[in-house]
Every structure is written in structure tokens, then in C-alpha cells.
Design a protein around this motif. Structure first.
Motif, PDB file in Angstrom:
ATOM      1  N   LYS B 109       2.491   1.951  -6.210  1.00  0.00           N
ATOM      2  CA  LYS B 109       3.395   2.207  -7.327  1.00  0.00           C
ATOM      3  C   LYS B 109       4.491   1.145  -7.393  1.00  0.00           C
ATOM      4  O   LYS B 109       4.798   0.600  -8.449  1.00  0.00           O
ATOM      5  CB  LYS B 109       4.012   3.603  -7.141  1.00  0.00           C
ATOM      6  CG  LYS B 109       4.331   4.377  -8.404  1.00  0.00           C
ATOM      7  CD  LYS B 109       3.190   4.335  -9.364  1.00  0.00           C
ATOM      8  CE  LYS B 109       3.665   4.615 -10.770  1.00  0.00           C
ATOM      9  NZ  LYS B 109       3.408   6.021 -11.094  1.00  0.00           N
ATOM     10  N   GLU B 112       3.357  -2.264  -8.618  1.00  0.00           N
ATOM     11  CA  GLU B 112       3.222  -2.337 -10.081  1.00  0.00           C
ATOM     12  C   GLU B 112       4.587  -2.423 -10.741  1.00  0.00           C
ATOM     13  O   GLU B 112       4.829  -3.262 -11.598  1.00  0.00           O
ATOM     14  CB  GLU B 112       2.484  -1.094 -10.592  1.00  0.00           C
ATOM     15  CG  GLU B 112       0.988  -1.182 -10.389  1.00  0.00           C
ATOM     16  CD  GLU B 112       0.281   0.140 -10.703  1.00  0.00           C
ATOM     17  OE1 GLU B 112      -0.946   0.112 -10.847  1.00  0.00           O
ATOM     18  OE2 GLU B 112       0.967   1.182 -10.786  1.00  0.00           O
ATOM     19  N   GLN B 113       5.499  -1.534 -10.269  1.00  0.00           N
ATOM     20  CA  GLN B 113       6.830  -1.499 -10.893  1.00  0.00           C
ATOM     21  C   GLN B 113       7.550  -2.839 -10.745  1.00  0.00           C
ATOM     22  O   GLN B 113       8.187  -3.319 -11.666  1.00  0.00           O
ATOM     23  CB  GLN B 113       7.693  -0.430 -10.220  1.00  0.00           C
ATOM     24  CG  GLN B 113       7.561   0.939 -10.847  1.00  0.00           C
ATOM     25  CD  GLN B 113       8.485   1.964 -10.208  1.00  0.00           C
ATOM     26  OE1 GLN B 113       9.378   1.602  -9.432  1.00  0.00           O
ATOM     27  NE2 GLN B 113       8.272   3.217 -10.516  1.00  0.00           N
ATOM     28  N   LYS B 115       6.212  -5.677 -10.154  1.00  0.00           N
ATOM     29  CA  LYS B 115       5.368  -6.773 -10.619  1.00  0.00           C
ATOM     30  C   LYS B 115       5.229  -7.873  -9.552  1.00  0.00           C
ATOM     31  O   LYS B 115       5.474  -9.056  -9.819  1.00  0.00           O
ATOM     32  CB  LYS B 115       5.911  -7.380 -11.933  1.00  0.00           C
ATOM     33  CG  LYS B 115       5.957  -6.385 -13.083  1.00  0.00           C
ATOM     34  CD  LYS B 115       6.210  -7.129 -14.383  1.00  0.00           C
ATOM     35  CE  LYS B 115       6.338  -6.234 -15.595  1.00  0.00           C
ATOM     36  NZ  LYS B 115       7.148  -5.020 -15.449  1.00  0.00           N
ATOM     37  N   LEU B 141      -4.714  -0.307  -6.125  1.00  0.00           N
ATOM     38  CA  LEU B 141      -4.295  -1.309  -7.108  1.00  0.00           C
ATOM     39  C   LEU B 141      -5.487  -2.039  -7.715  1.00  0.00           C
ATOM     40  O   LEU B 141      -5.348  -2.757  -8.697  1.00  0.00           O
ATOM     41  CB  LEU B 141      -3.371  -2.344  -6.436  1.00  0.00           C
ATOM     42  CG  LEU B 141      -1.971  -1.869  -6.061  1.00  0.00           C
ATOM     43  CD1 LEU B 141      -1.322  -2.854  -5.097  1.00  0.00           C
ATOM     44  CD2 LEU B 141      -1.109  -1.709  -7.315  1.00  0.00           C
ATOM     45  N   TRP B 143      -6.880  -4.502  -6.214  1.00  0.00           N
ATOM     46  CA  TRP B 143      -6.598  -5.907  -5.896  1.00  0.00           C
ATOM     47  C   TRP B 143      -7.485  -6.337  -4.735  1.00  0.00           C
ATOM     48  O   TRP B 143      -7.892  -5.517  -3.925  1.00  0.00           O
ATOM     49  CB  TRP B 143      -5.135  -6.086  -5.456  1.00  0.00           C
ATOM     50  CG  TRP B 143      -4.116  -5.967  -6.544  1.00  0.00           C
ATOM     51  CD1 TRP B 143      -4.321  -5.629  -7.847  1.00  0.00           C
ATOM     52  CD2 TRP B 143      -2.715  -6.150  -6.395  1.00  0.00           C
ATOM     53  NE1 TRP B 143      -3.135  -5.614  -8.520  1.00  0.00           N
ATOM     54  CE2 TRP B 143      -2.120  -5.925  -7.650  1.00  0.00           C
ATOM     55  CE3 TRP B 143      -1.875  -6.497  -5.325  1.00  0.00           C
ATOM     56  CZ2 TRP B 143      -0.758  -6.047  -7.871  1.00  0.00           C
ATOM     57  CZ3 TRP B 143      -0.520  -6.591  -5.534  1.00  0.00           C
ATOM     58  CH2 TRP B 143       0.039  -6.370  -6.814  1.00  0.00           C
TER      59      TRP B 143
END
Lengths: 527, 256
Positions: B109, B112-113, B115, B141, B143
Motif C-alpha cells: 500500500k 503505491e501511495q 509512488k 504489487l 512487481w
């Protein structure tokens, strides 16, 4: 197994005789039966406690009434699990890491507090029994050898706490079981470090007892400059604090400087049960450099000039060509086999850069070769591992050999001549003697290698070592820069101080230890 | 071009401490015991710092999940050179059920927040030895992951990573963003110096709770019991070879 080589070599030397130590050794080697021996012993020496201590140590502890009584009295203080007269235990506690054959104590005790140490000393004083303090056993001068037997007090096993850390005051209080690496690990997170770093991971209190030093002394000082206070137990059991009870100011004019007296006293005046030591700030930036020179003279001249330029060097280590060869072979490196200086710079980034520039220029002026330097932690570690493993690299030059490590210290200006003369002497005697020096302090060590089975070779090493020490004294230096006197340098100490100087030491010893129980046979002789 | 890195740090019992099991046999004693940053996380922070010094990275955010004392760990990372911190607060009584799956969700989380381009973790924590968080975070993610990294280099397309695996060293290439986990030989971490410790006090640390990130704290694993390894039995001294042979026969080791 540690101690086994000593045990076997002693077994060869046994003959039936009346001198104190050999029958003890024979028992330990399993050759003489305790019963026969004990009878003879009691008959000749008589094990009685008296003010005039018999020359004989307490032997066959478990087989004599007085031995058993002593064991019981000690067990009552420290608990039964903390007293041992076991063969391997006493063997280990009589032998340090030096080349001298150590003698085992009769009993080893493991106290857990200063009060227990005090009670142990009282018992030993009552029965007139020698007391030998033991830290990590990493000394090099036979300082823990129980020449007259007695009770070895291992203060490191159970007394192993860091008692206090004062980050803002840059000091820490530690018990004997804390080694210098343990202390460093503890204070690292606070941005602090303890800079005295002899080769071994020695007990900090033990380092106080021998007045130890290391590679950082040129800037951060030796143990003497980094000890604020000592808690000491005297032979009669009294507990004193050398700078005052709980005191830890950076300076004081209060009373006699007892801290200095006990520092370096090698267990002959009392047992150190805690030490208040100085911490320093971890430097912001560290750089390491290595540069080779065609001759030792060039290297030493570089050092002298660097010091004269007041560059605040953190480490300046000289390794001669023999040592470089050993390091290359042992650690798989490829330095040219010429004398090298290993340097370390501490400070802010800009300070380190400018210091490095200055020294690079001085080295070049003295025909220095390629100036390699590193800033990254692991690259610096790699550079310094070669230096820290020097001893083992030397032993590996001639597998099976041992080393007589010399330790003289002279004013820096006298260094070039002494080093050159020493190397010539080593060559003349046909010995192998790699050289490593804290050259910034004028202190260097030669590792004179000898075959333990060849007494003639050992004798030659001793000859070279003694000659070096005498030259050092004549040049205004000292016979031991950091290892201490132990047993091996007692004669040299007398030459360095003269009769009156030693007599004063004897008087002090007599005042603090009238029964001559504290670590007998060390530093200076009785008379 | 300069990248942003999120480094995860865990506060664990110091490696030198002698571990004692709690009387209820459901965990180990942590009260009054010395704690420090997980050694592999120190290596992770150090690697992020080296990337910053090489101008590949321009911001390092350090995150730690734990009770109030986790702040010490964050401060240590800031003293090593991280730019700012995030403290995800977990009450002390919930620490026992706070597991890698939850950490991964928190990290995913936050990644993502904020970046970030790289999530850098230690390969495992020395208290639970799970070696799960990096992998689960990458999976959440979606990734690529470069775990057990012993060397990390930037390429035009992303990263080239050498990994320590059982058979030797494996070289992989990934695109960015990616999740990495540090192995022992990646680097030797720097020590925090006093000036940097002082500077760290002024760096920003934001506090939040797992709920703020929408993470459900319900445990997935239940610890049934924690036990000491069996006590080593005393050896038996034999008096001679015959005795030894007899004992071996008794124990069924010899048929002769």
C-alpha cells in the motif's frame, strides 16, 4: 584441544625430583600417582598455613585435607559449580597466548561479584596462598602463569556485564568479562566507539591490567589515556576505587593517582573488578590507504614527517617486506614485497580528503610507490584484515612454529636506526622475523619464529629480543611498549629503571601486598 | 530519472542476546531485552544509501511496523542517511499476531501511495526467519522481485541483480519498479555517527495505523507452542577400549 601440546611436551620432561613444579606436572601428565607423591610431598614440605609461605604450591588439591578444606571454603563463597581443580581447567588457566610455558594454578574459581572476589582474597590471605587474576588469557608475556601455584581467579566468566554507558559523557563502566569488541558492539548504535584495539579481543579490565594499546593509539591514546577509574580488590580483600567511588570526571586533582598505579600493574597489586573507560565519537568519515616503499627508512621518514606536519593520523602501521610476503600468502593478496605503510584517516569528509592529500605528497617525496586508498567500509575492512591477521600469517610462514613477539618502543626519531639494526641482527642469527609496527608511536613488534622443539632456535630469538630491548632502552625508549613485563622482561625492567627505581616498586608492592600473594614472579623479582 | 526507494526496517531482539522462552511457551521474552535493527535491514538501508551517493536515488523513505520503540529503529535508519520515516503503529499486545502477510500488505500500500520505484527489504528477519515479506510484497504489487541480492546494478532497462542461491550465483535482470531483498554479502553497513544521529532527530517521521492503509490485522497463523531445543545429555566416560566396545554392543551399534 588447547593445552594438549603443552601437556605432552611436559610429559617428556618429567623426572622424579623434589622441585615444586615438576611433580605437579607429572601428576597432570598422568605419570606419577597422586598417592605416592602426596606422601612424599607432605613429608618434605609440610602443608601448613603460615606467614612464611612454603615454596611449595598447594598440590593434589583433592587428595589433601588442606586442599579439600580450601576448596570447601571457596565453594562456600562462589558455589560448588564455580570452583574447579580439574586438569584441563587448570591447564587452560595457566597458559596464555605467548611462547612461554605457563604453570598451572591449583584451583580456579569463578566469582560472580566484587564481594565474592574480596572474600576469595581474604581466604587466600588467611592461608597464605598465591592469587592470580585471569581475564581472557590473551596475554603474551606469561602474566597468568602460576609460578608458585595457587588460586586463579577467573573474573571474566561470570562478571560479564556492562554496568553503565554514558553517551553524553563518553564513558562506560564494564566488568572483566566484557571484551573490547563486545563493548564496541554495544555502543555502536549511539555513534560511539572504544578505540583501544590490541590484536586479541581482550577483556577491557585485562587491558587495564597490562596497560594495553593498539593501532589507534597515535590519535586516541592507549589504555592509560582512556581509563578514568578502576575498582580494585586488594590482596587483603579491601575494595577501593582508584579515582573515587563512582567518580568519572574527565580530570581530577584529588589525591594520589592510584588509577595510574594500578594500570599496567599486571595483577601484582590487586584484582581489577570493574573499569570506567573513555568512549569516542565514531568519525564522520574514514579513509584507509596503503603505500609501499623501497626501504624501511623511506617508510619511517614518511611517518616522522607526517607527524611533524601535525596530520592527526588515526592509524599508521608499518609492515616490512617479510610481513608483506606472509600476508600475501596467507590472505591471497598481491602486494609488492617491500615495506608498506597502512594508514587510516578520521575526520569530516573535507578533513579526510586534505589529510590524505598531504600524506600522499609526503609519501611520494620519500619514494613511495602506488598510493591505494579506500573509503567504502568493506574495502577498508579488506585492507585492514591483512594487517589484523598478521600474526596468523606469520605462523603460516612456517607451519608448526610459534612466535616470540617483541615489543619495544622508542622516540620516533630513533626508529629508523633501531629497525635497520634489528633487521640486520635477525638476518645474522638466521631467523625469520616479520615486522609490524605502530610506527606512529615508535612502537614495533617483530614476530621471531621458532620451532618449539628446537631450544637453540628459541635461545637465539631470546638473544635478538633482549638485544633489541637493550638498544631501545639505550635510545631513550622502553623494553615493552604495550605487552607488559610478565616474566620474560623482568631483568630488562631492572636495567631500564635501575636499582632504586625497582626498589621503589618493591616498596609499593610490599605496602599493598605484604605477603607477596598477588601474581608472584611477575614484573620484578622479590629482591 | 532519479529513483525513490522505500526501505523496510524491523526492530528485533539483538543477535547477541541469549533467548529465553516465556513461561506460557507461546513466545520468547522481549521485556527488558536488548533490541536493535534487523542486520539484513541495515544492509538494505546501506544499499539504498550507496545508490543515493551514486545519484541513482534521490529519496529514501524508511518504514517500520511496530510499537512505540520502533521509532528507535527508524531513527537509526535516518541516522544512516534515510530522508524521512513512516511509523506504522502496532500496539504491543498485537505484535504476537502481526505476521509477514500483514507487513507485505502495508508495504504494498505504501509503495503505491508514495509512488516508489524500489522496495528494499532485508532477506529475512533474525527473529522469525520467515523470508516471506519481500516475495509477498512483490506479488501483491505484481512487481518483479530480486531476492537474496548480493549485488545490484542499474541498467538502462532497469536493474541487474546477482542473487545468492544454493548452487552459486544467479544473475537476473528486472524492469522497474521492483522489490529487492538484501543478502549478507551485499555490503557492509556504515555506522551511524553522532553528527548524523543529531541530524536524524530533525528528519520527519509520519505515524499511521494499519487501518489507515486498509490492512486487515486478523492473524493467518497461530503459534501453537515455542520450545527450547532438547538439552544436551551428559556424555559417558569409558575407562578403556573393552568398555567402549561393550557399550557400543549394548546400544546396538556393533554386531561383532
Amino acid at each position: 584441544m588447547r593445552g594438549l601440546p603443552q601437556l605432552l611436551s611436559r610429559a617428556k620432561r618429567v623426572r622424579v625430583g623434589f622441585s615444586a613444579s615438576e611433580p605437579v606436572l607429572a601428576i597432570q601428565a598422568g605419570i606419577l600417582q597422586p598417592d605416592k607423591f602426596t606422601q612424599k610431598f607432605v613429608q618434605i614440605r609440610g602443608l601448613k598455613s603460615s606467614k612464611v609461605r612454603s615454596q611449595a604450591p598447594l598440590t593434589a588439591v583433592d587428595n589433601t585435607d588442606s586442599g579439600k578444606q580450601l576448596k570447601q571454603e571457596l565453594e562456600a563463597i562462589v558455589g560448588p559449580g564455580n570452583v574447579s581443580s580439574g586438569e584441563s581447567v587448570v591447564l587452560q588457566h595457566g597458559q596464555d597466548e605467548g611462547p612461554h610455558q605457563g604453570k598451572s594454578p591449583d584451583i580456579v574459581v569463578f566469582p560472580s561479584s566484587t564481594e565474592e572476589v574480596s572474600e576469595i582474597c581474604k581466604i587466600c590471605t588467611k592461608h597464605n596462598i598465591p592469587i592470580i587474576p585471569y581475564g581472557t588469557g590473551t596475554g603474551l608475556e606469561g602474566g597468568i602463569s602460576a609460578v608458585d601455584g595457587g588460586v586463579c581467579v577467573n573474573v571474566s566468566k561470570n562478571m560479564n556485564k556492562i554496568l553503565q554507558i554514558h553517551q553524553e559523557d563518553f564513558s562506560a563502566v564494564v566488568q572483566p568479562g566484557i571484551s573490547r569488541e563486545m563493548l564496541n558492539q554495544e555502543v555502536r548504535a549511539d555513534g560511539l566507539w572504544f578505540p583501544v584495539d590490541p590484536g586479541a579481543d581482550a577483556s577491557v579490565c585485562g587491558m587495564c591490567a597490562t596497560g594495553a594499546s593498539g593501532t589507534n593509539a597515535v590519535r586516541y591514546g592507549t589504555m592509560k589515556e582512556n581509563c578514568l577509574n578502576l575498582e580494585v580488590v586488594l590482596a587483603d580483600g579491601r575494595i577501593i576505587h582508584t579515582a573515587g567511588i563512582g567518580s568519572r570526571p574527565k580530570k581530577s586533582s584529588a589525591g594520589y593517582n592510584l588509577t595510574s598505579l594500578f594500570l599496567g600493574s599486571e595483577g601484582t597489586l590487586g584484582i581489577i573488578t570493574s573499569a570506567t573507560v573513555c568512549l569516542h565519537a565514531i568519525p564522520e568519515s574514514v579513509a584507509a590507504a596503503v603505500v609501499g616503499f623501497p626501504t624501511v627508512q623511506n617508510a619511517v621518514d614518511t611517518v616522522v614527517m607526517t607527524l611533524q606536519c601535525s596530520v592527526p593520523m588515526a592509524r599508521m602501521e608499518l609492515l616490512d617486506e617479510v610481513q608483506m610476503k606472509a600476508c600475501n600468502e596467507y590472505s591471497g593478496l598481491s602486494y609488492p614485497e617491500t615495506p608498506h605503510l597502512f594508514l587510516e584517516f578520521h575526520g569530516s569528509e573535507s578533513e579526510v580528503e586534505s589529510q590524505t592529500e598531504t600524506v600522499r605528497d609526503i609519501a611520494a617525496d620519500n619514494d613511495g610507490g602506488e598510493f591505494q586508498w579506500a573509503v567504502q567500509q568493506e574495502d577498508r575492512t579488506k585492507l585492514w584484515t591483512a594487517r589484523h591477521r598478521a600474526y596468523y600469517a606469520d605462523i603460516a610462514l612456517r607451519p608448526g612454529c610459534r612466535s616470540l613477539t617483541t615489543d619495544v618502543c622508542v622516540p620516533v626519531s630513533a626508529l629508523p636506526d633501531l629497525v635497520t639494526a634489528t633487521k640486520a641482527d635477525i638476518a645474522e642469527h638466521g631467523l625469520v622475523g616479520p615486522m609490524v609496527g605502530h610506527v606512529g608511536d615508535g612502537n614495533f613488534h617483530t614476530m621471531l619464529l621458532f620451532d618449539p622443539a628446537d631450544p637453540e632456535e628459541f635461545r637465539k630469538c631470546k638473544e635478538v629480543a633482549n638485544k633489541m630491548a637493550r638498544s631501545a632502552i639505550a635510545l631513550g625508549g622502553t623494553c615493552t611498549g604495550e605487552h607488559g613485563v610478565g616474566q620474560g622482561k623482568m631483568v630488562l625492567l631492572e636495567e631500564q629503571f635501575g636499582k632504586d627505581g625497582i626498589d621503589v616498586m618493591r616498596q609499593i608492592k610490599g605496602a599493598l601486598d605484604p605477603q607477596q600473594l598477588m601474581n608472584p614472579g611477575k614484573v620484578f623479582s622479590r629482591n | 530519472m532519479a529513483l525513490k526507494v522505500l526501505v523496510g526496517c524491523k526492530r528485533v531482539i539483538d543477535y547477541a542476546v541469549k533467548i529465553r522462552i516465556k513461561p506460557d511457551k507461546l513466545g520468547v521474552v522481549t521485556e527488558g531485552v536488548k533490541h536493535s535493527m534487523n542486520p539484513f535491514d541495515e544492509i538494505a538501508v546501506e544499499e539504498a544509501m550507496r545508490m543515493k551517493e551514486a545519484k541513482l536515488v534521490n529519496e529514501i523513505i524508511v518504514v517500520s511496523c511496530g510499537p512505540a520503540q520502533a521509532m528507535e529503529t527508524i531513527r537509526t535508519a535516518l541516522a544512516m542517511g534515510a530522508d524521512r520515516g513512516i511509523h506504522v503503529e502496532i500496539p504491543l499486545d498485537q505484535m504476537d499476531t502481526f505476521q509477514p502477510i500483514h507487513v507485505s500488505k502495508v508495504l504494498a500500500k505504501l509503495a503505491e501511495q508514495e509512488k516508489v520505484d524500489i522496495v528494499m527489504l532485508g532477506k529475512l528477519a533474525i527473529d522469525d526467519d520467515s523470508n516471506q515479506t519481500a516475495q509477498m510484497t512483490a506479488s501483491l504489487l505484481n512487481w518483479p522481485q530480486g531476492v537474496f541480492a548480493s549485488k545490484i546494478d542499474k541498467t538502462d532497462a532497469g536493474l541487474e541483480i546477482i542473487r545468492e542461491v544454493d548452487g552459486g550465483l544467479e544473475t537476473i535482470r528486472t524492469t522497474l519498479p521492483a522489490v529487492l531483498s538484501a543478502d549478507l554479502r551485499l555490503n557492509e553497513p556504515r555506522y551511524a555517527t553522532l553528527p548524523n544521529i543529531m541530524k536524524a532527530k530533525k528528519k520527519k517521521v509520519v505515524k499511521m495505523k494499519p487501518a489507515d492503509l486498509g490492512v486487515d490485522m486478523a492473524p493467518r497463523i497461530q503459534v501453537v507452542s515455542v520450545e527450547d531445543p532438547p538439552v544436551r545429555e551428559a556424555g559417558q566416560t569409558v575407562s578403556d577400549v573393552d568398555d567402549l566396545v561393550a557399550k557400543l554392543k549394548d546400544k546396538g551399534f556393533s554386531s561383532a
